[in-house]
Design a protein around this motif. Structure first.
Motif, PDB file in Angstrom:
ATOM      1  N   ASP A   1       1.911 -26.149 -40.828  1.00 27.02           N
ATOM      2  CA  ASP A   1       0.283 -27.232 -41.717  1.00 27.02           C
ATOM      3  C   ASP A   1      -0.649 -25.991 -41.876  1.00 27.02           C
ATOM      4  N   LEU A   2      -0.282 -25.602 -42.789  1.00 23.05           N
ATOM      5  CA  LEU A   2      -1.227 -24.501 -43.603  1.00 23.05           C
ATOM      6  C   LEU A   2      -2.156 -25.559 -44.310  1.00 23.05           C
ATOM      7  N   LEU A   3      -2.840 -24.291 -43.953  1.00 24.58           N
ATOM      8  CA  LEU A   3      -4.396 -24.610 -45.636  1.00 24.58           C
ATOM      9  C   LEU A   3      -3.546 -24.824 -47.284  1.00 24.58           C
ATOM     10  N   LYS A   4      -3.054 -23.357 -46.945  1.00 29.57           N
ATOM     11  CA  LYS A   4      -1.753 -23.956 -48.674  1.00 29.57           C
ATOM     12  C   LYS A   4      -0.744 -23.548 -47.942  1.00 29.57           C
ATOM     13  N   PRO A   5       0.391 -24.273 -48.473  1.00 29.62           N
ATOM     14  CA  PRO A   5       1.502 -23.852 -48.361  1.00 29.62           C
ATOM     15  C   PRO A   5       2.041 -23.130 -49.345  1.00 29.62           C
ATOM     16  N   PRO A   6       2.954 -22.182 -48.974  1.00 29.65           N
ATOM     17  CA  PRO A   6       3.298 -20.911 -50.406  1.00 29.65           C
ATOM     18  C   PRO A   6       4.268 -21.836 -51.477  1.00 29.65           C
ATOM     19  N   GLY A   7       3.797 -21.858 -52.469  1.00 34.88           N
ATOM     20  CA  GLY A   7       4.875 -22.299 -54.043  1.00 34.88           C
ATOM     21  C   GLY A   7       6.049 -21.420 -53.877  1.00 34.88           C
ATOM     22  N   VAL A   8       6.514 -21.832 -55.473  1.00 38.26           N
ATOM     23  CA  VAL A   8       7.354 -20.839 -55.744  1.00 38.26           C
ATOM     24  C   VAL A   8       6.847 -19.480 -56.371  1.00 38.26           C
ATOM     25  N   ALA A   9       6.048 -19.516 -56.544  1.00 38.83           N
ATOM     26  CA  ALA A   9       4.983 -17.926 -57.078  1.00 38.83           C
ATOM     27  C   ALA A   9       5.141 -17.358 -55.985  1.00 38.83           C
ATOM     28  N   GLU A  10       4.139 -17.732 -55.526  1.00 43.07           N
ATOM     29  CA  GLU A  10       4.523 -16.722 -53.852  1.00 43.07           C
ATOM     30  C   GLU A  10       6.022 -16.306 -53.070  1.00 43.07           C
ATOM     31  N   THR A  11       6.714 -16.935 -53.350  1.00 40.74           N
ATOM     32  CA  THR A  11       8.303 -16.587 -52.486  1.00 40.74           C
ATOM     33  C   THR A  11       8.737 -15.146 -53.977  1.00 40.74           C
ATOM     34  N   ILE A  12       8.516 -15.516 -55.059  1.00 35.93           N
ATOM     35  CA  ILE A  12       8.123 -14.029 -55.904  1.00 35.93           C
ATOM     36  C   ILE A  12       7.725 -13.264 -55.592  1.00 35.93           C
ATOM     37  N   ASP A  13       6.435 -13.529 -55.450  1.00 39.14           N
ATOM     38  CA  ASP A  13       6.377 -12.512 -55.006  1.00 39.14           C
ATOM     39  C   ASP A  13       6.174 -11.782 -53.433  1.00 39.14           C
TER      40      ASP A  13
ATOM     41  N   GLU B   1      -7.356 -17.428 -42.477  1.00 44.31           N
ATOM     42  CA  GLU B   1      -6.372 -18.624 -41.136  1.00 44.31           C
ATOM     43  C   GLU B   1      -5.295 -18.802 -41.405  1.00 44.31           C
ATOM     44  N   ASP B   2      -4.393 -19.090 -42.299  1.00 44.33           N
ATOM     45  CA  ASP B   2      -3.335 -18.944 -42.552  1.00 44.33           C
ATOM     46  C   ASP B   2      -2.789 -17.961 -41.723  1.00 44.33           C
ATOM     47  N   ALA B   3      -3.115 -16.642 -42.572  1.00 43.18           N
ATOM     48  CA  ALA B   3      -2.457 -15.597 -42.314  1.00 43.18           C
ATOM     49  C   ALA B   3      -2.380 -15.395 -39.877  1.00 43.18           C
ATOM     50  N   ASP B   4      -3.948 -15.271 -40.292  1.00 38.99           N
ATOM     51  CA  ASP B   4      -3.937 -14.519 -38.805  1.00 38.99           C
ATOM     52  C   ASP B   4      -2.782 -15.662 -37.919  1.00 38.99           C
ATOM     53  N   ARG B   5      -2.794 -16.829 -37.959  1.00 37.39           N
ATOM     54  CA  ARG B   5      -1.873 -17.986 -37.250  1.00 37.39           C
ATOM     55  C   ARG B   5      -0.138 -18.115 -37.602  1.00 37.39           C
TER      56      ARG B   5
END
Length: 300
Positions: free
Chosen positions: A243-255, A285-289
């Protein structure tokens, strides 16, 4: 209705192969929907979570068709003038001053009607994305995040998408010689009205499964090690289930995979993940968690 000339993709399979050559991996359903949108001359309405490749599909289609990609980014309060056209007021003013200066030098009297008509010459017309798409052939018109616009703007789009023409009072009707391929995207922050959807072919895009995401990484990052690609895709898949504020998309996977490559990682371990977490998670908040859960996240 004006027909769009046939293109190199003679079947959904051929279109999927053409998209693959651009680095966009399309499954059978996506390739079929895009193929039918081109053949039937219908807009393609792409809906899904952020980061599922909706905008990238329009970009890939523009490459496949060797067409200009024209993007209209929707936002709260957008109106027809921002999407269609405007008049270049500074140039009109300079033109008027030039006419006045010339008339003063010769002693002539300006004809008010003629002056007004000259101010609305097409050369002073500023084409916004929709008008540019109607005037450009071939083109792909990306109407991005239509769910951010309001009902009035949707109603304006209905006529444009149906007629492939607009009427400008001072100029007259401008009709597309070759209708643009229109791709609309929505992150489903609100429901788009049925009247607009009825004029489109509908496509729901979900996040790719594990194997397809690994294939995407190899397609976009040819040098990525097999183990690293599998670990990154697997970790991102787990992140999307939280339950993240912004789940990663495909672009984040590539990054993320690219960032790991740049720091010399051959596999994904806790230290490498912690150092590059900003490539995949975009909220503190997502990164800290997640930072305190990396051992669990990276466990097989």
């Amino acid at each position: 209705m004006t027909e769009r000339p046939s293109n190199a993709a003679g079947s959904p399979a051929e279109l999927a192969a053409a998209l693959r050559s651009t680095g966009y991996l399309a499954d059978d359903g996506l390739a079929t929907a895009a193929f039918l949108a081109m053949q039937m001359n219908r807009p393609l309405f792409c809906e899904g979570e952020p980061g599922t490749g909706k905008t990238a599909l329009a970009q890939a289609l523009a490459q496949v068709l060797d067409a200009e990609l024209i993007r209209l980014q929707c936002h709260d309060g957008i109106d027809a003038s921002q999407a269609l056209y405007d008049w270049d007021f500074p140039r009109q003013l300079l033109h008027l001053r030039a006419l006045e200066a010339a008339a003063s030098a010769t002693g002539e009297t300006l004809d008010a009607d003629a002056v007004e008509a000259s101010l609305y010459d097409p050369r002073f017309l500023l084409a916004r994305p929709i008008l540019r798409a109607l005037q450009t052939s071939p083109s792909v018109l990306l109407i991005d995040e239509i769910d951010r616009a309001d009902d009035e703007f949707e109603a304006f789009l209905l006529e444009v998408l149906t007629e492939h023409a607009v009427s400008i009072p001072e100029v007259g009707e401008i009709r597309a010689k070759e209708p643009p391929l229109v791709v609309l995207t929505s992150n489903r922050t609100r429901e788009v009205h049925d009247a607009l959807k009825r004029r489109c072919l509908y496509l729901w895009l979900d996040h790719p499964d594990l194997q397809r995401e690994i294939q995407i990484l190899h397609s976009r990052l040819p040098g990525v090690p097999e183990r690293l690609a599998a670990q990154v895709a697997g970790a991102v898949r787990k992140l999307r289930q939280l339950d993240l504020l912004k789940p990663p998309g495909v672009a984040e996977t590539i990054d993320w995979a690219r960032a790991l490559q740049l720091v010399g990682a051959r596999h994904l371990d806790v230290d490498a993940a912690a150092a590059t977490l900003g490539a995949v998670l975009k909220y503190r908040e997502d990164a800290d968690r997640i930072r305190v859960q990396l051992d669990t996240l990276l466990a097989s």
